[in-house]
Structure formats: structure tokens, C-alpha cells
Design an enzyme around this catalytic site. Sequence first.
Site, PDB file in Angstrom:
ATOM      1  N   ASN A 121       0.819  -1.225   0.000  1.00  0.00           N
ATOM      2  CA  ASN A 121       0.000   0.000   0.000  1.00  0.00           C
ATOM      3  C   ASN A 121       0.849   1.270   0.000  1.00  0.00           C
ATOM      4  O   ASN A 121       1.939   1.283   0.555  1.00  0.00           O
ATOM      5  CB  ASN A 121      -0.910   0.044   1.241  1.00  0.00           C
ATOM      6  CG  ASN A 121      -2.007  -1.005   1.167  1.00  0.00           C
ATOM      7  OD1 ASN A 121      -2.071  -1.767   0.201  1.00  0.00           O
ATOM      8  ND2 ASN A 121      -2.833  -1.069   2.186  1.00  0.00           N
ATOM      9  N   VAL A 122       0.279   2.332  -0.556  1.00  0.00           N
ATOM     10  CA  VAL A 122       1.021   3.600  -0.626  1.00  0.00           C
ATOM     11  C   VAL A 122       1.550   4.007   0.746  1.00  0.00           C
ATOM     12  O   VAL A 122       2.682   4.442   0.886  1.00  0.00           O
ATOM     13  CB  VAL A 122       0.117   4.729  -1.176  1.00  0.00           C
ATOM     14  CG1 VAL A 122       0.848   6.067  -1.115  1.00  0.00           C
ATOM     15  CG2 VAL A 122      -0.278   4.439  -2.598  1.00  0.00           C
ATOM     16  N   LYS A 123       0.746   3.797   1.776  1.00  0.00           N
ATOM     17  CA  LYS A 123       1.170   4.316   3.096  1.00  0.00           C
ATOM     18  C   LYS A 123       2.451   3.638   3.601  1.00  0.00           C
ATOM     19  O   LYS A 123       3.197   4.221   4.371  1.00  0.00           O
ATOM     20  CB  LYS A 123       0.034   4.202   4.113  1.00  0.00           C
ATOM     21  CG  LYS A 123      -0.272   2.824   4.595  1.00  0.00           C
ATOM     22  CD  LYS A 123      -1.304   2.921   5.708  1.00  0.00           C
ATOM     23  CE  LYS A 123      -1.519   1.639   6.461  1.00  0.00           C
ATOM     24  NZ  LYS A 123      -2.133   0.534   5.778  1.00  0.00           N
ATOM     25  N   GLY A 124       2.751   2.413   3.167  1.00  0.00           N
ATOM     26  CA  GLY A 124       4.031   1.777   3.474  1.00  0.00           C
ATOM     27  C   GLY A 124       4.285   1.522   4.936  1.00  0.00           C
ATOM     28  O   GLY A 124       3.358   1.292   5.726  1.00  0.00           O
TER      29      GLY A 124
END
Length: 244
Positions: A121-124
Site C-alpha cells: 500500500n502507498v502508506k508503506g
Amino acid sequence: MRPYGDTTGDGMVQVSFTLPVPHDKRAEGAAVQLANKMGMDPAMVVHAKAMGDGFTFFVVYGRVNHLVDLDAVRVVERDFALLSAKEVNTVVKQRLRRKLSVVGACIGTDAHTVGIDAILNVKGIAGEKGLEYYRELKVTNMGAQVSVPELVETARAEKADAVLVSQVVTQRDAHLHNTREMSAAFREAMPAGRRPLLIVGGPRFDESMTDELGVDRIFGRGTTPGEVASYLVHALITQRKAMA
Ligand code: B12
């Protein structure tokens, strides 16, 4: 060298375990007996707590005489360069000339998606953005409890360059059985040159078991998305080019 508790080389260690006995004096004696049999002598119960009916959790602190030989330690070291997201995107764009397709999932009955989401996910995680953030990567995250046939089908439909599988539950070696089932299914479904890179991850894998599990790489505790993206570039582009 020896472990360290109060003074260097004193050999002190701490272990925790649960015994199927109610919490009383006898239970604490049983914990000390087990610790003695494990080579801890003297051993002290420093914490004991009833865990539901008929179970007690213990923390035992004590001395061991074993020595650690650092020269005999064998671990899987990172054998590829760590690249920034920008560098990963540049290499993929210049050398692959198309987006690199990644399919990820938690397979079997495993519903622990936090780990694979941290990578995808983008949030990492740990201040790093996940693979979805990389412009030149196309990420398909299938989520939890995905069956192996579904995974193979999606990998085929997405023309996956890499399949990323997460396994967190290790009860009855579920992570090992599921991984072997997954790698066997890909071998059966696709010829060697067409098979995607198979990567598994989770906190309790032994990173040296790749051959035994039929996968290309295993990632353990504390993995970051940048490590995975750098490995993808190394294994699918840099190394493959060098071998061609
Ligand atoms: C959150 C959690 C849950 C949540 C999951 C929510 C979700 N959507 O994920 C819920 C409440 C649903 C849950 C349920 C259960 N859980 Co649970 N859970 C946890 C907990 C507290 C944290 C796990 C976590 O999120 N870690 C954070 C992530 C970021 O770390 P990570 O998974 O290790 O991932 C990192 C690396 O391992 C690696 N990585 C992981 N996967 C992958 C994949 C790839 C491709 C790569 C490259 C890297 C990679 O990169 C990640 C980032 O660094 C742990 C205990 C703990 N403190 O770890 C128990 C734990 C995992 N659960 C456990 C158990 C037993 C269960 C249940 C069976 C409980 C029950 N009786 O119902 C159920 C099973 C549900 C199921 N069908 O799977 C046990 C597993 C024990 C074992 N030996 O297998 C643990 C260890 C707790 C314990 N001590 O007993 N759980």
C-alpha cells in the site's frame, strides 16, 4: 562470547513459556525444573501469571554456560543494492520499457494483511512508501485468505512478473505447507521461463529455506518496501540481463 545480564559475560538470559498447570507454588517449581533442564542454572521465576483456567505463563531469568561462536553463524545477507524509488522507476522504465507487474496476497486461511499491506500500500511502513507509490510498478493486492488457484489465475491475468505472498500464522507449520503448495502450483501451471518470481514474507520464516520451499526469496521481520523493490529490480532486470 556469552550472553550478558548484569555484568559482561555473566551468561544471563531470560525465557518465557506457558505450562498447562494452574498458578501455584508447584507450578513455579515446575517452571524452574524446565529451565534447569534447558541448561539454565541457577534459574529464577521473575514473573508468573494465570492464563485462563489451568494455564500459567512464566518469565524465567537465569545463567547458561553455552558459548556463542560468531564465526559459525550463517545468515542470508542482502546481496543486491538498495535503490531509491526514483532509481527503481528509472531502471524499470529504461530496461523493461513497460510497467513491472506485481501480484500480492495472504494465502490459505491467513487473514493477517498488515504485513503485505505495509509492503504494497502507498502508506508503506517505517517512513517508506509501499510499492503502489512506484510509478513504474503495477500492483494488484488480492488481500486476505486467497486460495492458491485464485492466485495463479490472477498472476496469469495480470501477467505478473512477481508474486508476493504473506504468511504470518505458523501454527502446525501452516506457512510452510501453504508456501510449498503455492510454489508447486506455479511450477505446474507455468513453464520455467514464464513463471513469475515467487517471493514469500512473514515474521517467522527462516530466510535460508528458499530451495526447500521452492521460492526465489524469503523476507522476514522488519522488511521495508524499498528492500523489496530493489530486490525486484535486481532479480528481474539487473541479474537477468547479466545472465543473458
Ligand atoms: C494484528 C493481528 C491480528 C489481526 C489481523 C488484522 C489484519 N488485517 O492483519 C486479527 C485480530 C484479525 C488477528 C487474528 C488472528 N490471529 Co493474529 N496477530 C496480530 C498481531 C497482534 C500483529 C500482526 C501484525 O499486524 N504485525 C505488523 C506487521 C507490519 O508485521 P508483519 O506481519 O511481521 O510484516 C512484516 C514482515 O514480516 C514482512 N512481511 C510480512 N508479509 C510479507 C510478505 C512479503 C511478500 C514480504 C516481502 C514481506 C512480508 O514485512 C512486513 C513489514 O515489515 C500478531 C502479534 C504480533 N505482535 O505480531 C498476532 C498473531 C500473528 N496472531 C496470532 C493468532 C494465533 C491469530 C488467530 C489464530 C487468533 C484466533 N485464535 O482467532 C487469528 C487468525 C486469523 C486468521 N484467519 O488469520 C498469533 C500467531 C501465532 C502463530 N504461531 O502462528 C500471533 C503471533 C499472536 C500470538 N502471539 O499468539 N490477528
